[in-house]
Design a protein around this motif. Structure first.
Motif, short mmCIF file in Angstrom:
data_model
loop_
_atom_site.label_atom_id
_atom_site.label_comp_id
_atom_site.label_asym_id
_atom_site.label_seq_id
_atom_site.Cartn_x
_atom_site.Cartn_y
_atom_site.Cartn_z
N ARG A 244 3.43 -2.37 3.34
CA ARG A 244 3.70 -1.53 2.17
C ARG A 244 5.15 -1.09 2.15
O ARG A 244 5.82 -1.12 1.10
CB ARG A 244 2.77 -0.32 2.21
CG ARG A 244 2.77 0.51 0.93
CD ARG A 244 1.90 1.74 1.11
NE ARG A 244 1.69 2.44 -0.16
CZ ARG A 244 1.31 3.70 -0.25
NH1 ARG A 244 1.08 4.42 0.87
NH2 ARG A 244 1.14 4.28 -1.43
N GLY A 245 5.66 -0.69 3.31
CA GLY A 245 7.05 -0.29 3.39
C GLY A 245 8.00 -1.44 3.08
O GLY A 245 9.02 -1.27 2.38
N TYR A 246 7.66 -2.63 3.56
CA TYR A 246 8.49 -3.81 3.29
C TYR A 246 8.50 -4.14 1.79
O TYR A 246 9.55 -4.41 1.21
CB TYR A 246 7.98 -5.01 4.08
CG TYR A 246 8.69 -6.29 3.69
CD1 TYR A 246 9.94 -6.60 4.23
CD2 TYR A 246 8.12 -7.17 2.76
CE1 TYR A 246 10.60 -7.76 3.86
CE2 TYR A 246 8.77 -8.32 2.39
CZ TYR A 246 10.02 -8.62 2.94
OH TYR A 246 10.68 -9.75 2.56
N LEU A 247 7.33 -4.11 1.17
CA LEU A 247 7.24 -4.42 -0.26
C LEU A 247 8.04 -3.41 -1.08
O LEU A 247 8.70 -3.77 -2.06
CB LEU A 247 5.79 -4.44 -0.71
CG LEU A 247 4.92 -5.58 -0.16
CD1 LEU A 247 3.46 -5.37 -0.56
CD2 LEU A 247 5.41 -6.93 -0.67
N ALA A 248 7.96 -2.15 -0.69
CA ALA A 248 8.70 -1.11 -1.40
C ALA A 248 10.20 -1.33 -1.27
O ALA A 248 10.96 -1.24 -2.26
CB ALA A 248 8.32 0.27 -0.87
N SER A 249 10.64 -1.66 -0.06
CA SER A 249 12.05 -1.91 0.16
C SER A 249 12.54 -3.13 -0.61
O SER A 249 13.59 -3.11 -1.24
CB SER A 249 12.32 -2.10 1.67
OG SER A 249 13.68 -2.40 1.91
N ALA A 250 11.74 -4.20 -0.57
CA ALA A 250 12.12 -5.43 -1.26
C ALA A 250 12.18 -5.23 -2.77
O ALA A 250 13.02 -5.82 -3.46
CB ALA A 250 11.13 -6.55 -0.92
N GLY A 251 11.27 -4.41 -3.29
CA GLY A 251 11.23 -4.16 -4.73
C GLY A 251 12.08 -2.99 -5.18
O GLY A 251 12.16 -2.70 -6.37
N ARG A 252 12.68 -2.29 -4.20
CA ARG A 252 13.50 -1.12 -4.48
C ARG A 252 12.73 -0.09 -5.31
O ARG A 252 13.20 0.40 -6.33
CB ARG A 252 14.80 -1.54 -5.19
CG ARG A 252 15.68 -2.46 -4.34
CD ARG A 252 16.97 -2.80 -5.03
NE ARG A 252 17.80 -3.68 -4.20
CZ ARG A 252 19.01 -4.15 -4.55
NH1 ARG A 252 19.51 -3.81 -5.73
NH2 ARG A 252 19.68 -4.94 -3.75
N ILE B 284 0.12 -9.09 -5.69
CA ILE B 284 1.48 -8.77 -5.26
C ILE B 284 2.37 -8.38 -6.42
O ILE B 284 3.35 -7.63 -6.25
CB ILE B 284 2.09 -9.94 -4.45
CG1 ILE B 284 3.36 -9.48 -3.73
CG2 ILE B 284 2.35 -11.14 -5.36
CD1 ILE B 284 3.91 -10.48 -2.75
N TYR B 285 2.08 -8.82 -7.62
CA TYR B 285 2.91 -8.46 -8.77
C TYR B 285 2.94 -6.95 -8.98
O TYR B 285 3.90 -6.41 -9.55
CB TYR B 285 2.41 -9.16 -10.03
CG TYR B 285 1.16 -8.56 -10.64
CD1 TYR B 285 1.24 -7.59 -11.64
CD2 TYR B 285 -0.11 -8.94 -10.20
CE1 TYR B 285 0.10 -7.02 -12.18
CE2 TYR B 285 -1.25 -8.37 -10.74
CZ TYR B 285 -1.15 -7.41 -11.72
OH TYR B 285 -2.28 -6.84 -12.24
N GLN B 286 1.91 -6.25 -8.50
CA GLN B 286 1.84 -4.80 -8.68
C GLN B 286 2.80 -4.04 -7.78
O GLN B 286 2.96 -2.82 -7.93
CB GLN B 286 0.41 -4.32 -8.44
CG GLN B 286 -0.60 -4.84 -9.44
CD GLN B 286 -2.00 -4.28 -9.19
OE1 GLN B 286 -2.17 -3.24 -8.55
NE2 GLN B 286 -3.00 -4.97 -9.70
N ALA B 287 3.44 -4.74 -6.85
CA ALA B 287 4.40 -4.07 -5.96
C ALA B 287 5.78 -3.94 -6.60
O ALA B 287 6.63 -3.21 -6.09
CB ALA B 287 4.52 -4.84 -4.64
N ALA B 288 6.00 -4.63 -7.71
CA ALA B 288 7.30 -4.61 -8.38
C ALA B 288 7.44 -3.37 -9.26
O ALA B 288 6.45 -2.71 -9.59
CB ALA B 288 7.45 -5.88 -9.22
N PRO B 289 8.67 -3.04 -9.66
CA PRO B 289 8.85 -1.90 -10.56
C PRO B 289 7.99 -2.03 -11.81
O PRO B 289 7.94 -3.09 -12.44
CB PRO B 289 10.35 -1.97 -10.90
CG PRO B 289 10.97 -2.64 -9.71
CD PRO B 289 9.94 -3.66 -9.28
#
Length: 233
Positions: free
Chosen positions: A48-56, A209-214
């Motif tokens: 979760r932390g990685y996805l947040a960082s990657a998606g800013r 995974i698309y839901q992790a993006a802004p």
């Protein structure tokens, strides 16, 4: 055989240990994902932390179930790939469970993995989805994921393994296709995918995974049901 697996790519690379034995430190049994909830929870949190960082985006904006699905897809791809490759190479696969798999966990899906020697013994055993795949579904389901999504993740992981294997060893294409068809026809996966009118593999669910993006408006995977409607047969 280990060298040949490694030659296929990082998802296939695997150490080997005698069946029923513990290879010792730094190896850890993957059964800890089943037996110690904190282990799977910590891995979901790291993803979760990685996805947040990657998606800013703020970590709180990434649904836990999205991180759990990404974790599950990665674990499925990593643990199934070497077993699938052994089957393609004519090695009988026994009922490998998470208790027989050992890992050196690291963030990402290409962590060090050790599989039992018996998993690739010579013979003509039937192709089966290993118990480890069912157990990984059990691990991920506690984070609110449906079995439909989890079965789709397994089908997608297997198809990705097939594509990578054939790319590395084109001479195995026919055997790999036959093995993939047998694995996908197993009851666990039979309703998790579809071949479109264009001849393209398409899962009947989304890994989320698309839901992790802004704004939860990220791109979808190439085999996602959301990419375009399933075409009629």
């Amino acid at each position: 055989m280990s060298n040949r697996l490694a030659g296929l790519g990082p998802y296939f690379a695997a150490d080997r240990h005698p069946a029923g034995s513990d290879p010792g430190a730094p190896w850890r049994s993957m059964a800890e994902l089943l037996d110690t909830p904190d282990v799977s929870a910590a891995r979901v949190a790291a993803v979760r932390g990685y996805l947040a960082s990657a998606g800013r985006v703020p970590e709180a904006s990434v649904p836990v179930r999205v991180a759990a699905s990404v974790m599950h897809l990665g674990l499925a791809a990593r643990t199934l790939s070497p077993l699938f490759a052994l089957a393609v190479m004519g090695r009988a696969i026994g009922p490998v469970s998470l208790r027989e798999l050992y890992w050196q966990p690291a963030l990402g899906s290409t962590f060090a993995l050790s599989i039992p020697e018996a998993a690739g013994s010579s013979g003509d055993g039937a192709s089966l989805i290993p118990p480890s795949a069912l157990e990984l579904c059990q691990v991920a389901s506690v984070f609110g994921l449906s079995q439909r999504v989890l079965r789709g993740n397994i089908a997608s992981a297997l198809t990705g393994s097939h594509t990578a294997l054939v790319s590395a060893e084109p001479g195995l294409a026919r055997r790999a296709r036959g093995e993939l068809d047998r694995w996908l026809a197993q009851p666990l996966l039979a309703d998790a995918w579809h071949i479109t009118g264009e001849g393209r593999f398409q899962r009947r669910s989304c890994c989320l995974i698309y839901q992790a993006a802004p704004g939860r408006k990220g791109a979808v995977c190439g085999d996602c049901i959301l990419l375009r409607p399933i075409l009629p047969d």
